[in-house]
Design an enzyme around this catalytic site. Structure first.
Site, PDB file in Angstrom:
ATOM      1  CG  HIS A   1      37.472  41.839  38.140  1.00  0.00           C
ATOM      2  ND1 HIS A   1      37.930  43.136  38.209  1.00  0.00           N
ATOM      3  CD2 HIS A   1      37.271  41.580  36.825  1.00  0.00           C
ATOM      4  CE1 HIS A   1      38.004  43.643  36.988  1.00  0.00           C
ATOM      5  NE2 HIS A   1      37.615  42.715  36.128  1.00  0.00           N
TER       6      HIS A   1
ATOM      7  CG  ASP B   1      37.881  44.441  32.911  1.00  0.00           C
ATOM      8  OD1 ASP B   1      38.479  44.750  31.855  1.00  0.00           O
ATOM      9  OD2 ASP B   1      38.195  43.451  33.597  1.00  0.00           O
TER      10      ASP B   1
END
Length: 374
Positions: free
Chosen positions: A181, A334
């Protein structure tokens, strides 16, 4: 991203709302310690009128959402060490041993004094619960402004419903891996760059970055567990972000017992580098989401102090753990939002058992979660 044969997982689920006002969310570690984390829910109300007045339809209530964050956990107090070790060595999802029910109590009892001494050196207990709560609070604050739906994870959840013999009343989905990520990579990069800048300028380019992750028994690796590759993927993305500014290696720590474990071991690597003239090193806890005994004692004391002095290390530092970094909380938020928007139960990778898996519960757990309908 996982550590020590256990994943930190967050999964999304929605259930019918039960009460008005503020819902509460539990952040939990595998040591069964629970921390209440505030989750702002949708306020609901149903107006009840006398039979002589027109009936008012109750407001349609939106499903409430929960996030369950999982980590390996740790004893909060010295008195908790024995029971924690006992649960650890009895957990067949983490490790299997001959005569485990008899051997695990023996190992736990024998190791307790040593581990208690280590915890006494880092404040008397594990800070995992504290940092998990901080990370969860930061994530929830961001999610509150986004109004998503969410929940999480794995064998223990499956066993709970299987034991009760009923299907869950809530819907579960799983965020099971996230080694590359972008915000996670940025967190590690920032922490590494900060520490590199503290080395003497004439030594900085020669600093060897040692990405240290919790090792696994080779019996687990050889069954096909993807953990080593996923940790390696994190390391590669971080080094890309650093423009490969320094030499580096991925090393493995925390081996227990005489059986073969994934290597090279962090301590042996430090010795080997010193013997070969490489005496400036930066330790980076790469597969951990917060400080705990493996960072505060094993890396900071056992390796960076005791071992470094024995080997003649010139400069050795340790990059800060993710802990309360707001950017890491943003990464978690997120992940949840992206997961919800994807409308997927889990990654495709989770649907595949290790090719040589010997744990039938693992297969049943995968079937349980992949059979959920969002």
């Amino acid at each position: 991203m996982r550590a020590a044969a256990a994943k930190m997982a967050a999964a999304a689920g929605a259930a019918a709302a039960a009460a008005a006002g503020r819902a509460r969310q539990l952040v939990k570690t595998s040591s069964q310690l629970r921390v209440p984390v505030r989750w702002r829910g949708q306020a609901t109300a149903a107006a009840v009128t006398e039979s002589t007045k027109p009936q008012i339809q109750p407001e349609v209530r939106k499903p409430k959402t929960g996030i369950l964050m999982l980590n390996m956990g740790g004893p909060e107090r010295l008195d908790d060490v024995h029971d924690f070790l006992l649960r650890l060595f009895l957990d067949r999802d983490l490790m299997t041993m001959p005569a485990q029910n008899k051997l695990a109590p023996f190992i736990a009892k024998r190791r307790t004094p040593k581990i208690q001494e280590q915890y006494s050196r880092i404040g008397g207990g594990s800070p995992i619960k504290k940092w998990t709560a901080v990370q969860g609070e930061g994530m929830v604050k961001l999610l509150d402004s986004m109004s998503p739906r969410t929940g999480s994870s794995l064998n223990a959840i499956y066993r709970y419903y299987n034991k009760k013999g009923e299907k869950p009343k809530m819907k579960w989905s799983i965020i099971d891996r996230w080694p590359t990520h972008p915000l996670l990579i940025q967190c590690f990069t920032d922490h590494i760059q900060k520490e590199l800048n503290l080395f003497p300028p004439d030594k900085r380019k020669d600093v060897v970055i040692l990405f240290s992750a919790h090792s696994l028994p080779m019996s687990v690796v050889n069954r096909g567990d993807p953990y080593p590759q996923e940790v390696g993927a994190t390391v590669q993305r971080v080094m890309e972000k650093l423009n490969y500014s320094n030499p580096y290696r991925l090393v493995w720590q925390s081996k227990v017992g005489p059986m073969p474990w994934l290597g090279p071991q962090t301590d042996e690597t430090i010795k080997g580098l010193c013997q070969r003239g490489k005496k400036n090193m930066l330790l980076v806890p790469i597969a951990f989401t917060s400080d705990h005994i493996e960072t505060l004692y094993e890396l900071d004391i056992e390796y960076a102090q005791v071992l470094a002095n024995e080997c003649g290390v010139e400069n050795i530092r340790r990059a800060e753990s993710l802990n309360g970094n707001p950017l890491f909380s943003k990464a978690l938020a997120d992940l949840v939002c992206s997961h919800i928007q994807s409308n997927e139960i889990c990654s495709r990778q989770l649907t595949l058992c290790c090719p040589l898996c010997v744990n039938p519960v693992c297969r049943e757990t995968k079937a349980f979660f992949t059979g959920q309908q969002l």
